[in-house]
Design a protein around this motif. Structure first.
Motif, mmCIF file in Angstrom:
data_model
loop_
_atom_site.group_PDB
_atom_site.id
_atom_site.type_symbol
_atom_site.label_atom_id
_atom_site.label_comp_id
_atom_site.label_asym_id
_atom_site.label_seq_id
_atom_site.Cartn_x
_atom_site.Cartn_y
_atom_site.Cartn_z
ATOM 1 N N GLY A 110 0.786 -1.224 0.000
ATOM 2 C CA GLY A 110 0.000 0.000 0.000
ATOM 3 C C GLY A 110 0.819 1.275 0.000
ATOM 4 N N ARG A 111 2.101 1.188 0.319
ATOM 5 C CA ARG A 111 2.902 2.403 0.468
ATOM 6 C C ARG A 111 4.007 2.565 -0.573
ATOM 7 N N ILE A 112 4.483 1.477 -1.169
ATOM 8 C CA ILE A 112 5.575 1.631 -2.129
ATOM 9 C C ILE A 112 5.073 2.312 -3.398
ATOM 10 N N SER A 113 6.004 2.857 -4.161
ATOM 11 C CA SER A 113 5.667 3.550 -5.407
ATOM 12 C C SER A 113 5.891 2.675 -6.635
ATOM 13 N N SER A 114 6.303 1.443 -6.453
ATOM 14 C CA SER A 114 6.560 0.536 -7.574
ATOM 15 C C SER A 114 5.283 0.273 -8.365
ATOM 16 N N THR A 115 5.435 0.183 -9.682
ATOM 17 C CA THR A 115 4.302 -0.147 -10.549
ATOM 18 C C THR A 115 4.423 -1.551 -11.119
ATOM 19 N N ASP A 116 5.634 -2.101 -11.147
ATOM 20 C CA ASP A 116 5.875 -3.477 -11.599
ATOM 21 C C ASP A 116 5.931 -4.355 -10.357
ATOM 22 N N VAL A 117 4.771 -4.871 -9.951
ATOM 23 C CA VAL A 117 4.653 -5.610 -8.691
ATOM 24 C C VAL A 117 3.893 -6.905 -8.928
ATOM 25 N N GLU A 118 4.424 -7.996 -8.383
ATOM 26 C CA GLU A 118 3.720 -9.282 -8.432
ATOM 27 C C GLU A 118 3.809 -9.959 -7.074
ATOM 28 N N GLU A 119 2.668 -10.459 -6.600
ATOM 29 C CA GLU A 119 2.617 -11.209 -5.345
ATOM 30 C C GLU A 119 2.281 -12.660 -5.645
#
Length: 255
Positions: free
Chosen positions: A207-216
């Motif tokens: 919820g706080r990081i600025s990354s746009t390339d994210v996978e969980e």
């Protein structure tokens, strides 16, 4: 003080793509060694340091603070960036918090993050008592070895030193404040049956990081130390695919 067998740091000189692996609180490089071995076998330059106060006896952690742990991984990152064209940072549990701070502070020097059950907040109301409790009680029961796979064991302390636990809580606050500065690609592995780190940690982080390339990705069959558990292979292969996507040189430097 002699190191616990298997707690030794690991370094491998490979190709122009580097990986820094950060182990967890009261743990040791042993928890990440199979991961480091896999990355090294695929041609990466790998650094897996032993954090100060770890890998010997829990009493040795009492005189260390989060600044000492962070300084160690910071030195290792600087060494990797001096010899590698790209560097990725991986972390387990508290190692994830250290990795996030490296990303926030070093920016483009970190090409991407791979985190396994990262710890970035307290899940216990007792944390608020640590400033006083740490002067009254030296340690409490340890948190190491949360693994589902039979026969798999983590080398870590069976006690949690409370001076170090108090310092860990200060690291969490520092990292939380810096999360918006994290913009690198992120691959996050999370165990729904984690008995050490709650899902609230991942929610706060994402919820706080600025990354746009994210996978969980979920490690459905593993507990906290997924790197030594049933889903370890998925972590290793997933991280390799992630690194190769962002660093094409990692594909051509296999040994």
């Amino acid at each position: 003080m002699p190191l616990l067998p298997g707690a030794e740091p690991f370094h491998h000189q490979g190709g122009p793509v580097g990986a820094l692996l950060c182990h967890g609180f009261t743990g040791s490089p042993q928890s990440l060694r199979p991961w480091a071995d896999r990355l090294a076998a695929e041609g990466l330059t790998v650094s897996l340091p032993l954090l100060p106060g770890h890998g010997t006896r829990w009493q040795d952690m009492q005189i260390t603070r989060w600044e000492d742990w962070y300084a160690e991984v910071d030195r290792e990152l600087r060494a990797l960036t001096a010899s590698c064209a790209q560097v990725f940072v991986c972390g387990l549990s508290m190692g994830g918090a250290l990795a996030l701070r490296l990303a926030a502070r070093h920016g483009a020097a970190v090409s991407g993050l791979v985190l396994v059950n990262p710890s970035v907040r307290s899940d216990s109301p007792a944390t608020a008592l640590l400033p006083v409790l740490r002067h009254l009680v030296p340690s409490v029961a340890g948190v190491a070895n949360d693994i589902a796979a039979p026969g798999s064991t983590e080398i870590g302390y069976d006690r949690t030193p409370l001076h170090a636990a108090w310092s860990l809580s200060r690291l969490w606050r520092t990292v939380q404040a810096e999360l918006p500065q994290v913009s690198q690609p992120l691959l996050l592995f999370r165990s729904p049956q984690d008995h050490v780190v709650s899902p609230a940690n991942a929610r706060l982080l994402l919820g706080r990081i600025s990354s746009t390339d994210v996978e969980e990705r979920l490690c459905e069959r593993s507990f906290h130390v997924a790197t030594l558990d049933h889903d370890a292979e998925a972590v290793f292969e997933g991280s390799l695919d992630f690194i190769r996507r962002l660093a094409p040189a990692a594909t051509t430097d296999r040994v």
